[in-house]
Enzyme design. Structure first.
Site, PDB file in Angstrom:
ATOM      1  N   ASP A   1       0.841  -1.198   0.000  1.00 27.10           N
ATOM      2  CA  ASP A   1       0.000   0.000   0.000  1.00 27.10           C
ATOM      3  C   ASP A   1       0.879   1.252   0.000  1.00 27.10           C
ATOM      4  OD1 ASP A   1      -2.269   1.586   0.147  1.00 27.10           O
ATOM      5  OD2 ASP A   1      -3.159   0.439   1.787  1.00 27.10           O
TER       6      ASP A   1
ATOM      7  N   GLU B   1       2.820   5.304  -3.731  1.00 28.37           N
ATOM      8  CA  GLU B   1       3.141   6.479  -4.555  1.00 28.37           C
ATOM      9  C   GLU B   1       4.538   7.075  -4.256  1.00 28.37           C
ATOM     10  OE1 GLU B   1      -1.001   5.643  -3.887  1.00 28.37           O
ATOM     11  OE2 GLU B   1       0.439   6.427  -2.457  1.00 28.37           O
TER      12      GLU B   1
ATOM     13  N   ASP C   1      -7.926   4.885  -3.359  1.00 27.88           N
ATOM     14  CA  ASP C   1      -9.013   5.157  -2.419  1.00 27.88           C
ATOM     15  C   ASP C   1     -10.046   6.066  -3.085  1.00 27.88           C
ATOM     16  OD1 ASP C   1      -7.471   3.686  -0.752  1.00 27.88           O
ATOM     17  OD2 ASP C   1      -6.811   5.350   0.505  1.00 27.88           O
TER      18      ASP C   1
END
Length: 687
Positions: free
Chosen positions: A389, A392, A459
């Protein structure tokens, strides 16, 4: 061996031009492809950000005075050298202009022309402090071309002509700078810098805020399939999707204990529902960066994995790259330079459940460190699927100029991060003889696919508008070379399982998910449930229920049927995944990928093909009970629900009751597989 003329030199298989402090290199890089680099006052660099070493090809270079031509299969590059007095300044200037043609001589695109008295510059190396440059590359392109790829941006835009896109990762935005044109070329901006790509009617412009050189790769192909194949050859093929990737993945924010997670897996087995993967989401750890289970809530990971294995289910665990300042590993990682560094101010890059810094995934030593921790605390228990997760990474503030990686200043190399994060785990697993690698990430860059990266769209909101945007996101990700794509079924942000509006959205999203590359149910549902340790201390909360049986008695049977349809689809998905692995083809494809001769296929953004032979038309509006479906010209199409056969080239209007998503099979392909899918979806047909 080299050949030098007045204007150009041939150095090995490279065409080289030098002038006014700039060195330009054009060289064959795979079949029908070239790599172009340009640098000021130095030889070009051999950066391997995404491009792999190219196999030798039979290219030719011909020089005729001021004109040089490099021909490589279907691609021809014409370089024109110009020298003389510039009227505006009176100074002697040297220029080199590049134009790209297909084998028939048709112009694909060209560097921007100087424009006479405008004195425009196609390759602008604007100096910045420290010796690097702010780079702009400008091209003249066809006004009527259609453009696709570039990763995922949360917008309902299919044709990117007319778009301006930030070259940077954010939560729910993955910048993968490869674009495919309907004119018959693919273009990779081989530069991980923060920047911007603008695809205007009057030309294309690529910008890098800080870099050392210009670097891009071009391929020519007669069809999108040929372009996809060449791009995969250049940047790496996805592995063969492991069998667990073909079934259903169950997840929520978050199962707070070993017993809660096991109870869900047991209930799937009790109900006879298929389940391949179940997920232990974030904060199963004591502190971010501990990379281990918290014993009070997860007392026996090995026993948990054994029970899941007996149920035919694999466990995926979440691994965040954030390291809390209170983590047992923080002091050592900071001392050993394994963390991202802030250039100014407090060295804190995120504050979610407390201040933290990010693992520096571009540092080989940091990649080794995190894998060793995860091997010791997860893999040794039999866990081999990881949810990477925050890939980025998700800085608390996206002030890119305030951070530095091992690979360089973030403005220069930011977009490498998710590729290297995936690499840390893939290379660690491969070294430990794990051959079936698939790990879930929230971002990707060019080349991520070769490390077994399954990318989800982040998300996103629980709305029909967000669902619609995932269709175009999936199509663009496939074009950009990332064939393994998924979304949070139902969207991530909230969603109330007791709300009828959300239940309708969940059903429509579940239908889309069943016919996506990977089918994964996830989200932060209402109501939020507090979590506390035995001593009363707070832990990160858990969201509301998010299981197949959580949305009411009318919804559950529909979802169950789509689970069984997914199982029936498994043999077909296996072949589609093999096509992605061997030939570099997308799994989720725009209609244009298979039907480029049908002009309408380039504009359809609310339908897609799963592989070559299944057309899916998700229902994307609340309350919709019919929808129109375009059937591409050049094939016959069988309505999977009714058996009606239609010739391609027109549109049909079909009924879409709550339990039905329009599905059409191309040319009656795979009759046994799709009949099994039909039987799973229609209760009276039996399973």
């Amino acid at each position: 061996m080299s050949t030098v003329t007045e204007h150009f030199s041939i150095e090995g298989d490279r065409l080289v031009w030098r002038g006014d402090g700039e060195t330009v290199v054009v060289e064959p890089w795979g079949r029908d492809s070239v790599r172009v680099r340009a640098r000021l006052m130095h030889d070009v660099l051999d950066n391997d950000w995404a491009l792999l070493a190219a196999d030798p090809v039979s290219a030719t270079i011909e020089i005729e005075g001021e004109r040089a031509t490099l021909s490589n299969g279907r691609l021809r590059v014409v370089a024109t050298s110009r020298s003389g007095i510039q009227l505006q300044t009176g100074y002697h200037r040297n220029f080199c202009h590049l134009a790209f043609f297909d084998a028939s001589g048709r112009l694909l695109f060209a560097e921007r022309d100087a424009g006479g008295s405008l004195a425009l510059v196609a390759r602008e190396h604007r100096p910045i402090a420290g010796g690097d440059v702010r780079l702009t590359a400008s091209f003249d392109t066809a006004a009527d071309e259609h453009l696709y790829g570039m990763g995922q941006y949360q917008q309902d835009v299919l044709d990117l002509k007319g778009s301006s896109l930030e070259l940077a990762h954010r939560n729910s935005q993955s910048s993968v700078p490869f674009v495919m044109s309907s004119r018959g070329y693919g273009f990779l901006w081989h530069n991980p810098a923060i920047g911007r790509a603008t695809f205007a009617t009057n030309g294309t412009r690529w910008e890098a805020e800080s870099t050392e050189q210009l670097d891009y790769w071009v391929t020519a192909g007669q069809t999108p399939r040929e372009i996809a194949r060449a791009y995969a050859d250049a940047t790496g093929h996805a592995p063969m999707m492991p069998e667990r990737g073909l079934g259903f993945w169950q997840c929520k924010l978050r199962y707070s204990s070993q017993e809660e997670l096991l109870s869900v897996a047991r209930e799937h087995a009790r109900r006879g529902l298929p389940l391949d993967v179940i997920v232990a989401d974030f904060f199963h750890w004591p502190r971010m960066g501990d990379f281990r289970f918290e014993q009070e809530f997860w007392p026996d990971p090995a026993a948990m994995v054994r029970e899941l294995d007996e149920l035919g289910v694999e466990l995926m665990v979440s691994v965040w790259p954030q390291v809390s300042l209170e983590s047992e590993n923080y002091a050592l990682m900071k001392k050993e330079n394994l963390l991202v560094r802030a250039e100014r101010g407090l060295d804190v890059q995120m504050s979610f459940e407390g201040p933290s810094a990010f693992l520096d995934a571009t540092n080989p030593r940091a990649r080794d460190f995190v894998w060793q921790k995860c091997r010791d605390n997860y893999a040794r228990h039999g866990i081999r699927t990881f949810w990477l997760d925050e890939a980025e990474p998700e800085f608390g503030l996206y002030d890119y100029d305030n951070y530095r990686y091992h690979a360089g200043p973030v403005p220069q190399v930011a977009n490498l991060y998710p590729q290297h994060y995936a690499r840390a785990f893939a290379e660690g697993q491969w070294a430990d003889d794990e051959t079936e690698v698939v790990n879930l990430l929230r971002a990707a860059w060019a080349g991520s696919q070769r490390y077994g990266a399954l990318v989800w769209s982040g998300d996103i909101a629980s709305t029909f508008a967000a669902l619609r945007a995932q269709i175009t996101a999936g199509i663009h990700m496939g074009v950009a070379g990332i064939p393994w794509f998924t979304t949070d079924i139902g969207g991530f942000h909230h969603g109330d399982p007791d709300d009828e509006g959300f239940r309708e959205l969940l059903v429509r999203w579940f239908q889309f998910g069943a016919f996506s590359p990977v089918m994964r149910l996830h989200g932060d549902r209402l109501p939020t449930t507090p979590v506390h340790a035995a001593d009363g201390s707070r832990r990160s909360p858990s969201g509301g229920p998010n299981e197949v049986w959580s949305f009411g008695d009318q919804v559950t049977p529909i979802l169950e049927r789509y689970l069984f349809a997914r199982e029936a689809l498994r043999p077909y998905l296996r072949e589609v995944m093999r096509d992605a692995h061997r030939d570099g083809q997308p799994v989720l494809r725009g209609l244009f990928h298979e039907f480029p001769a049908d002009e309408r296929s380039w504009t359809v953004k609310d339908q897609y093909l799963l592989g070559s032979d299944l057309l899916v038309a998700p229902v994307l509006e609340a309350g919709a009970r019919t929808r129109r479906v375009l059937l591409p010209e050049g094939a016959g199409w069988t309505d999977l629900w009714t058996g009606a056969v239609h010739l391609g080239g027109g549109e049909v209007e079909v009924e879409t009751p709550a339990d039905r998503v329009p599905l059409f099979v191309r040319n009656a392909a795979h009759p046994e597989i799709f009949e099994a899918v039909r039987r799973a979806l229609i209760p009276s047909s039996g399973r």
